[in-house]
Design a protein around this motif. Structure first.
Motif, PDB file in Angstrom:
ATOM      1  N   GLU A 100       0.818  -1.223   0.000  1.00  0.00           N
ATOM      2  CA  GLU A 100       0.000   0.000   0.000  1.00  0.00           C
ATOM      3  C   GLU A 100       0.850   1.270   0.000  1.00  0.00           C
ATOM      4  N   GLU A 101       1.914   1.231   0.823  1.00  0.00           N
ATOM      5  CA  GLU A 101       2.733   2.439   0.986  1.00  0.00           C
ATOM      6  C   GLU A 101       3.475   2.769  -0.309  1.00  0.00           C
ATOM      7  N   ALA A 102       3.934   1.726  -0.992  1.00  0.00           N
ATOM      8  CA  ALA A 102       4.627   1.948  -2.278  1.00  0.00           C
ATOM      9  C   ALA A 102       3.623   2.452  -3.312  1.00  0.00           C
ATOM     10  N   TRP A 103       2.418   1.896  -3.262  1.00  0.00           N
ATOM     11  CA  TRP A 103       1.353   2.327  -4.186  1.00  0.00           C
ATOM     12  C   TRP A 103       1.092   3.822  -4.023  1.00  0.00           C
ATOM     13  N   ALA A 104       0.931   4.240  -2.765  1.00  0.00           N
ATOM     14  CA  ALA A 104       0.657   5.661  -2.489  1.00  0.00           C
ATOM     15  C   ALA A 104       1.845   6.525  -2.903  1.00  0.00           C
ATOM     16  N   THR A 105       3.049   5.986  -2.735  1.00  0.00           N
ATOM     17  CA  THR A 105       4.252   6.748  -3.088  1.00  0.00           C
ATOM     18  C   THR A 105       4.322   6.943  -4.602  1.00  0.00           C
ATOM     19  N   TRP A 106       4.077   5.876  -5.342  1.00  0.00           N
ATOM     20  CA  TRP A 106       4.094   5.990  -6.812  1.00  0.00           C
ATOM     21  C   TRP A 106       2.953   6.890  -7.298  1.00  0.00           C
ATOM     22  N   SER A 107       1.854   6.943  -6.549  1.00  0.00           N
ATOM     23  CA  SER A 107       0.750   7.828  -6.959  1.00  0.00           C
ATOM     24  C   SER A 107       1.193   9.287  -6.932  1.00  0.00           C
ATOM     25  N   PRO A 110       3.688  12.477 -10.053  1.00  0.00           N
ATOM     26  CA  PRO A 110       3.644  13.831 -10.641  1.00  0.00           C
ATOM     27  C   PRO A 110       4.276  14.877  -9.723  1.00  0.00           C
ATOM     28  N   GLU A 111       4.050  14.751  -8.410  1.00  0.00           N
ATOM     29  CA  GLU A 111       4.635  15.709  -7.457  1.00  0.00           C
ATOM     30  C   GLU A 111       6.157  15.610  -7.472  1.00  0.00           C
ATOM     31  N   ALA A 112       6.663  14.366  -7.565  1.00  0.00           N
ATOM     32  CA  ALA A 112       8.132  14.198  -7.608  1.00  0.00           C
ATOM     33  C   ALA A 112       8.695  14.845  -8.863  1.00  0.00           C
ATOM     34  N   LEU A 113       7.973  14.679  -9.959  1.00  0.00           N
ATOM     35  CA  LEU A 113       8.451  15.273 -11.219  1.00  0.00           C
ATOM     36  C   LEU A 113       8.452  16.792 -11.128  1.00  0.00           C
ATOM     37  N   GLU A 114       7.466  17.312 -10.415  1.00  0.00           N
ATOM     38  CA  GLU A 114       7.374  18.767 -10.302  1.00  0.00           C
ATOM     39  C   GLU A 114       8.450  19.328  -9.373  1.00  0.00           C
ATOM     40  N   SER A 115       8.650  18.633  -8.231  1.00  0.00           N
ATOM     41  CA  SER A 115       9.550  19.196  -7.213  1.00  0.00           C
ATOM     42  C   SER A 115      10.995  18.750  -7.385  1.00  0.00           C
ATOM     43  N   GLY A 116      11.190  17.593  -8.063  1.00  0.00           N
ATOM     44  CA  GLY A 116      12.547  17.045  -8.175  1.00  0.00           C
ATOM     45  C   GLY A 116      12.986  16.341  -6.905  1.00  0.00           C
ATOM     46  N   ARG A 117      12.018  16.100  -6.013  1.00  0.00           N
ATOM     47  CA  ARG A 117      12.386  15.476  -4.728  1.00  0.00           C
ATOM     48  C   ARG A 117      11.675  14.126  -4.545  1.00  0.00           C
ATOM     49  N   PRO A 118      12.272  13.229  -3.707  1.00  0.00           N
ATOM     50  CA  PRO A 118      11.572  11.978  -3.396  1.00  0.00           C
ATOM     51  C   PRO A 118      10.294  12.284  -2.611  1.00  0.00           C
ATOM     52  N   VAL A 119       9.313  11.388  -2.657  1.00  0.00           N
ATOM     53  CA  VAL A 119       8.002  11.742  -2.099  1.00  0.00           C
ATOM     54  C   VAL A 119       7.545  10.869  -0.928  1.00  0.00           C
ATOM     55  N   PHE A 120       8.303   9.805  -0.596  1.00  0.00           N
ATOM     56  CA  PHE A 120       7.808   8.915   0.462  1.00  0.00           C
ATOM     57  C   PHE A 120       7.477   9.687   1.741  1.00  0.00           C
ATOM     58  N   SER A 121       8.404  10.525   2.192  1.00  0.00           N
ATOM     59  CA  SER A 121       8.207  11.235   3.471  1.00  0.00           C
ATOM     60  C   SER A 121       7.029  12.190   3.407  1.00  0.00           C
ATOM     61  N   HIS A 124       3.795  10.012   3.502  1.00  0.00           N
ATOM     62  CA  HIS A 124       3.531   9.235   4.713  1.00  0.00           C
ATOM     63  C   HIS A 124       3.893   9.968   6.004  1.00  0.00           C
ATOM     64  N   GLY A 125       4.457  11.157   5.875  1.00  0.00           N
ATOM     65  CA  GLY A 125       4.765  11.946   7.074  1.00  0.00           C
ATOM     66  C   GLY A 125       5.968  11.439   7.853  1.00  0.00           C
ATOM     67  N   GLN A 126       6.650  10.436   7.336  1.00  0.00           N
ATOM     68  CA  GLN A 126       7.823   9.865   8.011  1.00  0.00           C
ATOM     69  C   GLN A 126       8.749   9.308   6.937  1.00  0.00           C
ATOM     70  N   SER A 127      10.032   9.183   7.287  1.00  0.00           N
ATOM     71  CA  SER A 127      10.932   8.535   6.325  1.00  0.00           C
ATOM     72  C   SER A 127      10.623   7.035   6.310  1.00  0.00           C
TER      73      SER A 127
END
Ligand SMILES: C[S@@+](CC[C@H](N)C(=O)[O-])C[C@H]1O[C@@H](n2cnc3c(N)ncnc32)[C@H](O)[C@@H]1O
Length: 340
Positions: A100-107, A110-121, A124-127
């Motif tokens: 589930e967590e990977a699914w939400a991360t891959w969702s 677009p935000e990662a592409l926009e910001s250039g940053r990883p999105v997991f944190s 999910h609010g945590q590393s």
């Protein structure tokens, strides 16, 4: 008959690619529902599975039939479903890196592409590893899947390692000790220290005992970014640096460099990024993006590892091949020219 991807029309190819999410999602949801564990003791009817999972039987049977088509479960007469070798390990998918967590991360791609940053944190609010700590079941499943991977890789990694002359080895981020157990089994005169996060090493004593090497292995719970046990001949980081961006990777290597005995070695086991433009490199493209989204990291080239070693005051002294494939063991020695 299965269509040949090479001769498939572009429309069909695209439809298959676009629909691939259905496979992932079905498997992730089935894993979280605990379908695999429920079937461990034998076949169950759809109504029984629906009761056990508190789901709607009419929808569940559609999911189960899809899973049967994917050979995750077996469909038997009378709306009954049985286990398969895949369903027996299905629960492992309900982990942070694949579920589930990977699914939400891959969702959030677009935000990662926009910001250039990883999105997991952000998602999910945590590393990643903080999340593993605060979600015990998902953390445990991640560890189980990691240990299963380690068990498959350990024999060829240890074949490629040369620990001759080493009296002690610290396995940094060594999980529950699957790899260290294999090392100590092959090097009967060597002692080991297993370092990993406290909630991870809690499961280690059972692994070490089963391997019969408990008396030669100490378990050291802790955060390797903050420090590692001092005074061993070898420090091993197996499949650890790929979880970290360069700053933390250098910090981990520096901790080992500062702790290793004079003349000792720091060893890194990782998949090296194959040369640009090769089929092998292309084959890792999806996993490379996954590394970025979850950890902000990537598959590194040999030259990039050499740079990290240098920044940590180590010289890359040797590169060892691990069986077939892109796994390598990189051996670092203290760079006597560096002032650290
Ligand atoms: C992908 S697993 C590799 C495990 C093992 N070395 C192997 O080869 O199978 C990465 C490991 O790093 C550990 N880890 C992550 N952050 C850590 C930290 N700050 N200190 C120590 N270990 C850490 C994780 O708990 C996990 O066991």
């Amino acid at each position: 008959m299965e269509a040949d991807p090479k001769t498939m029309s572009p429309d069909l190819k695209l439809r298959r690619l676009a629909n691939a999410y259905q496979l992932s999602r079905a498997v992730q949801v089935a894993a979280r529902l605990g379908i695999g564990r429920l079937l461990r003791d034998g076949p169950m009817s759809c109504p029984d599975l629906a009761r056990a999972t508190a789901t709607d039987g009419g929808v569940l049977i559609r999911l189960l039939r899809f899973l049967a088509e994917l050979q995750v479960v077996e469909e038997l007469p009378g709306n009954v479903f049985g286990p398969t070798p895949v369903s027996n390990v299905l629960h492992r998918v309900d982990n942070i890196g694949q579920g589930e967590e990977a699914w939400a991360t891959w969702s959030a791609l677009p935000e990662a592409l926009e910001s250039g940053r990883p999105v997991f944190s952000e998602v999910h609010g945590q590393s990643f590893y903080e999340y593993a700590q605060s979600h015990p079941q998902q953390g445990a499943n991640w560890r189980e899947s990691t240990e299963a991977f380690a068990a498959g890789l350990a024999p060829s990694l240890v074949d490629a390692l040369d620990l001759s002359g080493a009296a002690s080895v610290v396995d940094v981020g060594g999980g529950q000790g699957t790899l260290l157990a294999e090392i100590l089994r092959r090097y009967p005169d060597c002692r080991g220290i297993l370092l990993d996060l406290p909630e991870v090493v809690r499961g280690a004593p059972a692994v070490l005992k089963k391997a019969g090497i408990s008396r030669r292995c100490e378990v050291s719970p802790g955060d390797a970014l903050e420090g590692v046990p001092v005074g061993a001949d070898v420090y091993l980081l197996s499949r650890v640096l790929f979880n970290w961006q360069d700053e933390q990777a250098v910090r981990l290597l520096s901790r080992c460099r500062g702790a290793v005995n004079p003349g000792g070695r720091v060893m890194v086991a990782e998949v090296l990024s194959p040369p640009e433009g090769t089929p092998e490199r292309r084959a890792l493209a999806g996993a490379d993006l996954h590394h970025f989204l979850l950890w902000g990291s990537k598959f590194r080239t040999l030259a990039e590892y050499e740079t990290l070693f240098g920044r940590a005051g180590l010289v890359l002294a040797e590169v060892r091949e691990v069986g077939a494939g892109d796994w390598r063991i990189l051996e670092g020695r203290i760079d006597l020219g560096s002032r650290r």
